[in-house]
Design an enzyme around this catalytic site. Structure first.
Site, PDB file in Angstrom:
ATOM      1  N   ASP A   1       0.048  -4.838  -1.165  1.00  0.00           N
ATOM      2  CA  ASP A   1       0.141  -6.124   0.040  1.00  0.00           C
ATOM      3  C   ASP A   1       1.006  -7.712  -0.874  1.00  0.00           C
ATOM      4  OD1 ASP A   1      -3.280  -5.375   1.635  1.00  0.00           O
ATOM      5  OD2 ASP A   1      -0.913  -5.099   1.691  1.00  0.00           O
TER       6      ASP A   1
ATOM      7  N   ARG B   1      -1.457 -13.944  10.481  1.00  0.00           N
ATOM      8  CA  ARG B   1      -2.704 -13.218  10.515  1.00  0.00           C
ATOM      9  C   ARG B   1      -3.456 -13.175   9.260  1.00  0.00           C
ATOM     10  NH1 ARG B   1      -0.587  -7.133  11.847  1.00  0.00           N
ATOM     11  NH2 ARG B   1      -2.866  -6.983  10.967  1.00  0.00           N
TER      12      ARG B   1
ATOM     13  N   CYS C   1       2.687   1.059  11.393  1.00  0.00           N
ATOM     14  CA  CYS C   1       2.912  -0.244  12.338  1.00  0.00           C
ATOM     15  C   CYS C   1       4.599  -0.502  11.357  1.00  0.00           C
ATOM     16  CB  CYS C   1       2.317  -0.788  11.112  1.00  0.00           C
ATOM     17  SG  CYS C   1       1.916  -0.730   9.134  1.00  0.00           S
TER      18      CYS C   1
ATOM     19  N   ARG D   1      -4.634  -2.823  13.644  1.00  0.00           N
ATOM     20  CA  ARG D   1      -5.291  -0.854  12.869  1.00  0.00           C
ATOM     21  C   ARG D   1      -6.426  -1.649  12.573  1.00  0.00           C
ATOM     22  NH1 ARG D   1      -2.592   2.321  11.798  1.00  0.00           N
ATOM     23  NH2 ARG D   1      -4.679   2.893   9.842  1.00  0.00           N
TER      24      ARG D   1
ATOM     25  N   ARG E   1       0.630   5.275   9.678  1.00  0.00           N
ATOM     26  CA  ARG E   1      -0.451   4.453   8.739  1.00  0.00           C
ATOM     27  C   ARG E   1      -1.909   5.771   9.729  1.00  0.00           C
ATOM     28  NH1 ARG E   1      -0.598  -0.552   7.882  1.00  0.00           N
ATOM     29  NH2 ARG E   1      -2.620  -0.712   7.335  1.00  0.00           N
TER      30      ARG E   1
ATOM     31  N   ILE F   1       1.694   3.181  -2.017  1.00  0.00           N
ATOM     32  CA  ILE F   1       0.790   4.200  -1.132  1.00  0.00           C
ATOM     33  C   ILE F   1       1.649   3.938  -0.076  1.00  0.00           C
ATOM     34  CG2 ILE F   1      -0.561   2.487  -0.141  1.00  0.00           C
ATOM     35  CD1 ILE F   1      -2.094   1.467  -3.099  1.00  0.00           C
TER      36      ILE F   1
ATOM     37  N   ASP G   1      -6.767   9.991  10.089  1.00  0.00           N
ATOM     38  CA  ASP G   1      -7.541  10.971   9.529  1.00  0.00           C
ATOM     39  C   ASP G   1      -8.460  11.371   8.899  1.00  0.00           C
ATOM     40  OD1 ASP G   1      -5.054  10.761   8.230  1.00  0.00           O
ATOM     41  OD2 ASP G   1      -5.668  12.811   7.203  1.00  0.00           O
ATOM     42  N   LEU G   2      -8.516  11.055   7.688  1.00  0.00           N
ATOM     43  CA  LEU G   2     -10.077  10.381   6.351  1.00  0.00           C
ATOM     44  C   LEU G   2     -11.063   9.798   7.501  1.00  0.00           C
ATOM     45  CD1 LEU G   2      -7.565   9.600   3.187  1.00  0.00           C
ATOM     46  CD2 LEU G   2      -8.640  11.998   4.026  1.00  0.00           C
TER      47      LEU G   2
ATOM     48  N   LYS H   1      -9.328 -12.073   4.254  1.00  0.00           N
ATOM     49  CA  LYS H   1      -9.112 -11.376   4.976  1.00  0.00           C
ATOM     50  C   LYS H   1      -9.639 -10.349   5.758  1.00  0.00           C
ATOM     51  CE  LYS H   1      -4.834  -9.487   6.723  1.00  0.00           C
ATOM     52  NZ  LYS H   1      -5.448  -8.709   7.225  1.00  0.00           N
ATOM     53  N   ASN H   2      -9.240  -9.518   4.366  1.00  0.00           N
ATOM     54  CA  ASN H   2      -9.578  -7.650   4.181  1.00  0.00           C
ATOM     55  C   ASN H   2     -11.233  -7.284   4.171  1.00  0.00           C
ATOM     56  OD1 ASN H   2      -7.000  -7.037   5.612  1.00  0.00           O
ATOM     57  ND2 ASN H   2      -6.136  -6.617   3.523  1.00  0.00           N
TER      58      ASN H   2
END
Ligand code: EPZ
Length: 420
Positions: free
Chosen positions: A304, A396, A116, A92, A121, A326, A124-125, A22-23
């Site tokens: 995850d 999802r 979330c 997102r 989340r 994280i 800024d980067l 998915k990612n």
């Protein structure tokens, strides 16, 4: 709304083929905005996030169609440069259109993603990286407004290893004028998969697979076809589920190198894993040893898959500590596991799981994608019936999960419900 009805305990055995990542899909799909034309993305998972991103691309003028597991994209005509809140609030990763739009079209208006369930989340980067490349970034009315004549190559250092920021800024840098050097770029396989696709499209990137990327901007890129890498998190989920049920399961279409940290932890817990090519067979005959984990950026243990590990350690001989460096507050699933009989204490950025628990079925609530998977896993080893609400979270990121688990021997079915 749908819910799952799960009967336990069960023992999983048989073979399951893991879907595309998915990612990775969420990173490859927006790359089509960098070069107008037709793309075929093979091994694309048929899940809700892919559908959501396809609709977002559609709102920009891209024709997106998923046939079986090949995603057809036609980005010949872009008619909008805006990603509205309605899309971004659902997912997102919608922010990934920002980099390519501002790089190729000099403009983008993208809703700021909210937080979330497992904490803030920030983005800024993403914004700092694009500004380093010369984009003018303003935030107004909850939207990021980015403009640029032609992005200029520059040194971009990521203060924190960020998958999303690396993906977004990389898609901008490949069309910037001149050289960019990224330091502390994310190493996740999904980032590497995007970099490889961009090179196939004509981008010039050195250092792929390392934290230092050297990009020589080009004027144009070309559309390509690409195969999506296997989903390492889906694979980790099925491996841990198999071990929880003292099962014997073979996973096909995996990349074991992407799973090294998870495989080693499973072996430490007492599971037996046989890794052969793109296949992993896992067998487990006893309760697991208590094994601590601490999440870290790739190749560390993935955040995850920490909820899934917590569910597994409920069965262990002894107590184990699960630390998430994280997302220190990514423990929303714990109160739901308590309802099944778990004894887990959440501390600062970690939780301590007491093992040897006798679990009994209950109704539980999904809160985020990976937490929901841990609830399904726990329900499969709980005595009696469980109901898992809000399974849209699971949809999802897990293609046809109830069909696949049923094929492995689980007793699970989906029911429509007005409950939520
Ligand atoms: C990606 O999210 C994944 N999503 C997440 O998977 C995953 O949990 C996460 O990486 C970490 O591996 C996708 O790939 C679509 P990050 P992302 O930027 O990119 C901080 C799932 O279940 N940070 O790598 O949003 C951030 O707070 C999802 O599939 C900033 O400070 O994560 C975090 O502590 C859930 N500023 C750390 O970096 C920024 O601008 C890593 O986040 C961006 C991030």
């Amino acid at each position: 709304m749908d819910k799952f009805i799960v009967e336990g305990p069960v023992r999983l055995q048989g073979t399951v083929t893991v879907s595309g990542a998915k990612n990775a899909s969420l990173a490859l799909m927006p790359a089509c905005l960098l070069a107008p034309g037709i793309y075929h993305l093979g091994n694309t998972p048929n899940n809700r996030d892919v559908w959501t991103f396809s609709r977002l691309l559609g709102s920009l003028g891209v024709h997106a169609e998923l046939n079986s597991n090949t995603l057809f994209l036609d980005s010949s005509t872009i008619t909008s440069y805006e990603a509205p809140y309605d899309h971004v609030k659902k997912m997102r990763a919608s922010i990934y259109v920002l980099g390519p739009l501002v790089a190729r079209y000099g403009q983008a208006r993208v809703s700021l993603p909210g937080g979330c369930n497992f904490g803030p989340r920030p983005v800024d980067l993403h914004l700092k990286g694009l500004e380093r490349l010369g984009a003018k970034i303003e935030v107004e009315g909850g939207y990021i407004v980015a403009t640029a004549d032609r992005l200029q190559g520059n040194h971009v250092h990521f203060d924190v290893s960020s998958v999303g920021a690396t993906v977004n800024v990389l898609m901008a840098a490949v069309l910037a004028k001149g050289q960019s050097v990224f330091t502390n770029a994310a190493l996740e396989p999904e980032v590497t998969a995007l970099a490889r696709m961009l090179v196939k499209m004509g981008a010039r990137i050195e250092g792929i697979g390392t934290t230092t990327l050297e990009i020589e901007g080009v004027d144009t890129l070309k559309p390509v076809n690409e195969e999506t890498i296997p989903d390492r998190i889906e694979a980790a989920t099925y491996l841990i589920a198999a071990a929880m049920t003292r099962g014997d399961v073979t996973l096909k279409n995996v990349n074991p190198y992407h799973l090294a940290a998870v495989v080693q932890k499973l072996e430490e817990s007492g599971a037996e894993l046989d890794v052969t090519g793109e296949t992993i067979r896992i067998t487990m005959n006893d309760a697991p040893n208590a094994v601590d984990i601490t999440t870290a950026p790739y190749p560390g243990y993935p955040t995850d898959a920490q909820a899934q590990w917590a569910a597994y350690m409920m069965l262990a001989n002894g107590a184990s500590t699960i630390k998430d460096t994280i997302y220190p507050t990514r423990f929303g699933y714990v109160p739901e596991l308590h309802r099944l009989g778990a004894e887990i204490e959440v501390t600062d950025g970690a939780c301590v799981v007491k093992g040897g628990r006798r679990l009994t079925g209950a109704t539980v609530m999904s809160s985020d994608l990976r937490a929901s998977a841990s609830l399904v896993m726990a329900a499969m080893v709980s005595e009696g019936r469980s109901e898992i609400l809000r399974v849209y979270h699971i949809d999802r990121g897990y293609e046809a999960i109830e069909r696949r688990l049923t094929a492995l021997g689980a007793v699970i079915r989906r029911e429509h419900t007005e409950e939520y």
